[in-house]
Scaffold this motif. Sequence first.
Motif, mmCIF file in Angstrom:
data_model
loop_
_atom_site.group_PDB
_atom_site.id
_atom_site.type_symbol
_atom_site.label_atom_id
_atom_site.label_comp_id
_atom_site.label_asym_id
_atom_site.label_seq_id
_atom_site.Cartn_x
_atom_site.Cartn_y
_atom_site.Cartn_z
ATOM 1 N N GLN A 106 0.839 -1.212 0.000
ATOM 2 C CA GLN A 106 0.000 0.000 0.000
ATOM 3 C C GLN A 106 0.871 1.258 0.000
ATOM 4 O OE1 GLN A 106 -2.794 -1.520 -1.038
ATOM 5 N NE2 GLN A 106 -3.738 0.238 -0.067
ATOM 6 N N LYS A 109 2.554 1.777 -3.381
ATOM 7 C CA LYS A 109 1.608 2.315 -4.366
ATOM 8 C C LYS A 109 1.436 3.818 -4.232
ATOM 9 C CE LYS A 109 -1.672 -1.336 -5.262
ATOM 10 N NZ LYS A 109 -2.793 -1.938 -4.596
ATOM 11 N N ASN A 110 1.538 4.293 -2.999
ATOM 12 C CA ASN A 110 1.209 5.698 -2.740
ATOM 13 C C ASN A 110 2.406 6.644 -2.665
ATOM 14 O OD1 ASN A 110 -1.778 5.814 -2.482
ATOM 15 N ND2 ASN A 110 -1.342 4.141 -1.056
#
Length: 219
Positions: A106, A109-110
């Motif tokens: 996560q 991805k960010n």
Amino acid sequence: MPENSSKIIELNEDLLENNDRLAEQNRQSLREYGIKSFDIVGAIGAGKTAIMEILVEKLSKIYKILVINGDVATRIDADRIGQHGVKTIQVNTGRECALNSYHISQIIKNVDLNEYRDGILFIENVGNMICPSDFILGTEKRIVVVSITEGEWVVRKHPLLFKMSDIAVINKIDLIDVMDVSVENMVEDAKNINPNLKIFTTSATVGSGIPELIEALDL
Ligand SMILES: Nc1nc2c(ncn2[C@@H]2O[C@H](COP(=O)(O)OP(=O)(O)OP(=O)(O)O)[C@@H](O)[C@H]2O)c(=O)[nH]1
Ligand SMILES: [Mg+2]
């Protein structure tokens, strides 16, 4: 075996398989950007953050560094690392006793990984000698940190974590005079569990053993 137990075992296997798959994706993504990654696991209070503070202080002069800190409830460690001028991301795991590859995916991805191209990712896991064994994160190398204040048998009692690590650090060596432990026996235990381990004795307080540890990161 009661039907429910077999379901629980299947569920656990699925969970671990999913974790391994995501970890592989994390590894690929980080490699694409030439980012060298390390996750640091080990006992509560062994000195994981203290060692990372020194690594970050020294290495940020040469490399772009991103740090992820896993902690059950606070952002104390991320704030400590942040004082050395690098970007830190805190993950609070709540009831979970380790980071898993989903947490890391996560974040990957960010974050704009291009900003850390050819740099370093350090991940500090939740202080725990058992849970992180099950969850690889997709880093290049895993570093396990224990200290002499956990007692001479801390290595022998947690073989899995040492089997799954590439580098072992025995920290707080400056306290040897007040601790009734044999560091030689701890090193010997680590070697017996995993003959491929690179083992270092360090003191984050006085900085001993840290240059050798940096060398072993193979940057
Ligand atoms: N004497 C001595 N104290 C140390 C050393 N390394 C860390 N400490 C102290 O040990 C305590 C815990 O250090 P941390 O770096 O927070 O340990 P940690 O492994 O990150 O702890 P958690 O994240 O809570 O699991 C702090 O008070 C440090 O100052 C060392 O080499 N020698
Ligand atoms: Mg810490």
